[in-house]
Enzyme design. Sequence first.
Site, PDB file in Angstrom:
ATOM      1  N   LYS A  42       1.136  -8.376   3.326  1.00 40.14           N
ATOM      2  CA  LYS A  42       0.878  -9.614   2.627  1.00 40.14           C
ATOM      3  C   LYS A  42       1.307  -9.512   1.174  1.00 40.14           C
ATOM      4  O   LYS A  42       1.489 -10.534   0.493  1.00 40.14           O
ATOM      5  CB  LYS A  42      -0.634  -9.916   2.649  1.00 40.14           C
ATOM      6  CG  LYS A  42      -1.245  -9.952   4.003  1.00 40.14           C
ATOM      7  CD  LYS A  42      -2.777 -10.051   3.857  1.00 40.14           C
ATOM      8  CE  LYS A  42      -3.475  -9.832   5.168  1.00 40.14           C
ATOM      9  NZ  LYS A  42      -4.915  -9.633   5.019  1.00 40.14           N
ATOM     10  N   GLY A  43       1.427  -8.296   0.691  1.00 38.16           N
ATOM     11  CA  GLY A  43       1.579  -8.054  -0.753  1.00 38.16           C
ATOM     12  C   GLY A  43       2.752  -8.756  -1.411  1.00 38.16           C
ATOM     13  O   GLY A  43       2.684  -9.127  -2.584  1.00 38.16           O
ATOM     14  N   GLU A  98       9.876  -6.747  -0.899  1.00 41.19           N
ATOM     15  CA  GLU A  98       8.672  -5.909  -0.794  1.00 41.19           C
ATOM     16  C   GLU A  98       7.979  -5.846  -2.146  1.00 41.19           C
ATOM     17  O   GLU A  98       8.626  -5.955  -3.195  1.00 41.19           O
ATOM     18  CB  GLU A  98       9.102  -4.515  -0.292  1.00 41.19           C
ATOM     19  CG  GLU A  98       8.018  -3.482  -0.174  1.00 41.19           C
ATOM     20  CD  GLU A  98       6.874  -3.828   0.772  1.00 41.19           C
ATOM     21  OE1 GLU A  98       6.271  -4.906   0.601  1.00 41.19           O
ATOM     22  OE2 GLU A  98       6.540  -2.991   1.620  1.00 41.19           O
ATOM     23  N   ASP A  99       6.674  -5.679  -2.134  1.00 42.31           N
ATOM     24  CA  ASP A  99       5.943  -5.601  -3.387  1.00 42.31           C
ATOM     25  C   ASP A  99       6.164  -4.271  -4.112  1.00 42.31           C
ATOM     26  O   ASP A  99       6.467  -4.238  -5.287  1.00 42.31           O
ATOM     27  CB  ASP A  99       4.434  -5.854  -3.168  1.00 42.31           C
ATOM     28  CG  ASP A  99       3.830  -5.002  -2.051  1.00 42.31           C
ATOM     29  OD1 ASP A  99       4.536  -4.144  -1.469  1.00 42.31           O
ATOM     30  OD2 ASP A  99       2.633  -5.194  -1.750  1.00 42.31           O
ATOM     31  N   ASP A 102       6.352   3.076  -2.430  1.00 44.38           N
ATOM     32  CA  ASP A 102       5.492   4.185  -2.829  1.00 44.38           C
ATOM     33  C   ASP A 102       6.025   5.453  -2.160  1.00 44.38           C
ATOM     34  O   ASP A 102       6.982   6.052  -2.639  1.00 44.38           O
ATOM     35  CB  ASP A 102       4.066   3.812  -2.399  1.00 44.38           C
ATOM     36  CG  ASP A 102       3.003   4.759  -2.888  1.00 44.38           C
ATOM     37  OD1 ASP A 102       3.157   5.306  -3.992  1.00 44.38           O
ATOM     38  OD2 ASP A 102       2.008   4.954  -2.170  1.00 44.38           O
ATOM     39  N   LYS A 130       7.514   3.334  -7.370  1.00 46.84           N
ATOM     40  CA  LYS A 130       6.855   4.552  -7.873  1.00 46.84           C
ATOM     41  C   LYS A 130       7.658   5.750  -7.371  1.00 46.84           C
ATOM     42  O   LYS A 130       7.306   6.351  -6.358  1.00 46.84           O
ATOM     43  CB  LYS A 130       5.426   4.645  -7.310  1.00 46.84           C
ATOM     44  CG  LYS A 130       4.412   3.763  -7.990  1.00 46.84           C
ATOM     45  CD  LYS A 130       2.996   4.225  -7.659  1.00 46.84           C
ATOM     46  CE  LYS A 130       2.326   3.289  -6.702  1.00 46.84           C
ATOM     47  NZ  LYS A 130       0.912   3.631  -6.411  1.00 46.84           N
ATOM     48  N   PHE A 151      -2.380   3.672  -9.242  1.00 48.81           N
ATOM     49  CA  PHE A 151      -2.642   2.624  -8.255  1.00 48.81           C
ATOM     50  C   PHE A 151      -2.759   1.282  -8.961  1.00 48.81           C
ATOM     51  O   PHE A 151      -3.557   1.111  -9.878  1.00 48.81           O
ATOM     52  CB  PHE A 151      -3.912   2.917  -7.461  1.00 48.81           C
ATOM     53  CG  PHE A 151      -3.983   2.096  -6.208  1.00 48.81           C
ATOM     54  CD1 PHE A 151      -3.329   2.500  -5.053  1.00 48.81           C
ATOM     55  CD2 PHE A 151      -4.676   0.891  -6.191  1.00 48.81           C
ATOM     56  CE1 PHE A 151      -3.358   1.723  -3.900  1.00 48.81           C
ATOM     57  CE2 PHE A 151      -4.711   0.110  -5.041  1.00 48.81           C
ATOM     58  CZ  PHE A 151      -4.063   0.533  -3.895  1.00 48.81           C
ATOM     59  N   ARG A 164      -5.551  -9.791  -5.201  1.00 52.72           N
ATOM     60  CA  ARG A 164      -4.181 -10.275  -4.986  1.00 52.72           C
ATOM     61  C   ARG A 164      -3.835 -11.444  -5.898  1.00 52.72           C
ATOM     62  O   ARG A 164      -2.676 -11.646  -6.242  1.00 52.72           O
ATOM     63  CB  ARG A 164      -3.994 -10.731  -3.530  1.00 52.72           C
ATOM     64  CG  ARG A 164      -4.020  -9.599  -2.509  1.00 52.72           C
ATOM     65  CD  ARG A 164      -3.497 -10.113  -1.178  1.00 52.72           C
ATOM     66  NE  ARG A 164      -3.856  -9.248  -0.071  1.00 52.72           N
ATOM     67  CZ  ARG A 164      -3.159  -8.188   0.326  1.00 52.72           C
ATOM     68  NH1 ARG A 164      -2.085  -7.829  -0.337  1.00 52.72           N
ATOM     69  NH2 ARG A 164      -3.541  -7.469   1.360  1.00 52.72           N
TER      70      ARG A 164
HETATM   71  P1  IMP Z   1       4.781   3.256   1.277  1.00 47.46           P
HETATM   72  O1  IMP Z   1       5.013   3.244   2.757  1.00 47.46           O
HETATM   73  O2  IMP Z   1       3.974   4.458   0.858  1.00 47.46           O
HETATM   74  O3  IMP Z   1       6.037   3.129   0.456  1.00 47.46           O
HETATM   75  O4  IMP Z   1       3.803   2.086   0.991  1.00 47.46           O
HETATM   76  C1  IMP Z   1       4.167   0.845   0.708  1.00 47.46           C
HETATM   77  C2  IMP Z   1       2.979  -0.080   0.830  1.00 47.46           C
HETATM   78  O5  IMP Z   1       1.760   0.541   0.381  1.00 47.46           O
HETATM   79  C3  IMP Z   1       3.174  -1.246  -0.094  1.00 47.46           C
HETATM   80  O6  IMP Z   1       3.832  -2.274   0.577  1.00 47.46           O
HETATM   81  C4  IMP Z   1       1.752  -1.599  -0.476  1.00 47.46           C
HETATM   82  O7  IMP Z   1       1.223  -2.492   0.473  1.00 47.46           O
HETATM   83  C5  IMP Z   1       1.005  -0.313  -0.425  1.00 47.46           C
HETATM   84  N1  IMP Z   1       0.862   0.310  -1.777  1.00 47.46           N
HETATM   85  C6  IMP Z   1       1.489   1.396  -2.256  1.00 47.46           C
HETATM   86  N2  IMP Z   1       1.141   1.663  -3.520  1.00 47.46           N
HETATM   87  C7  IMP Z   1       0.269   0.698  -3.865  1.00 47.46           C
HETATM   88  C8  IMP Z   1      -0.437   0.395  -5.086  1.00 47.46           C
HETATM   89  O8  IMP Z   1      -0.336   1.065  -6.131  1.00 47.46           O
HETATM   90  N3  IMP Z   1      -1.244  -0.699  -5.049  1.00 47.46           N
HETATM   91  C9  IMP Z   1      -1.387  -1.493  -3.939  1.00 47.46           C
HETATM   92  N4  IMP Z   1      -0.733  -1.256  -2.805  1.00 47.46           N
HETATM   93  C10 IMP Z   1       0.083  -0.166  -2.757  1.00 47.46           C
HETATM   94 MG    MG Z   2       3.187  -4.064   1.277  1.00 43.48          MG
END
Ligand code: IMP
Ligand code: MG
Length: 179
Positions: A42-43, A98-99, A102, A130, A151, A164
């Site tokens: 949803k982000g 994508e938001d 990470d 990040k 975070f 959100r």
């Molecule tokens: P990844 O698979 O670790 O790259 O995660 C990506 C998803 O994790 C993002 O689409 C977010 O929904 C969530 N996420 C990662 N870091 C954060 C953060 O700092 N705040 C909130 N959501 C995060």
């Molecule tokens: Mg996300």
Amino acid sequence: MIDRSLRVLLTAEQIQKRIRELGAQITADYPEGPLYLICILKGACFFLADLARAIQREVFVDFMGISSYGKGKTSSGEVRVTKDLDISLEGTNVLVVEDIVDSGVTLSYLMHVLEQRRPKSLHIAALLDKPERRLRPVEVTYVGFRIPDEFVIGYGLDYAEKYRNLSDICVLDDPTQGK
Ligand code: IMP
Ligand code: MG
């Protein structure tokens, strides 16, 4: 900001300015004709809404639900498609919206899934990156802001579904205080 556990990292003005720049860049990079924006729920829905309006191209929008995180701050390591697209991507120019990137686990999985649908082109626009946290390599073509390993919440990003609707992006220093 009333909540003392929140520290503003990016203001609404900074976010909007950067999205206008990204929109101009995307407009210049893509040819005339439809661009398919795939919003990762949803982000990314707030980012999608602003980015789509900053792109001077014919734009189609669709949504995909992916779950990789539980209710907390750490990844479960599992990726699952919880809502699939309604449209076919074959032969189209696709931009995944994508938001935040990470670990890269979610997007590397998703790109693999979408490549199999044979789009003409496939790129990623992520509002936040990040890079220190990366476990899987992901090529992000359009990055709003590179941020440190903290975070963040707001502008679509949540902690346990909260925050959100904040217009700024904030660091959540102590989630137990943010009730
Ligand atoms: P990844 O698979 O670790 O790259 O995660 C990506 C998803 O994790 C993002 O689409 C977010 O929904 C969530 N996420 C990662 N870091 C954060 C953060 O700092 N705040 C909130 N959501 C995060
Ligand atoms: Mg996300």
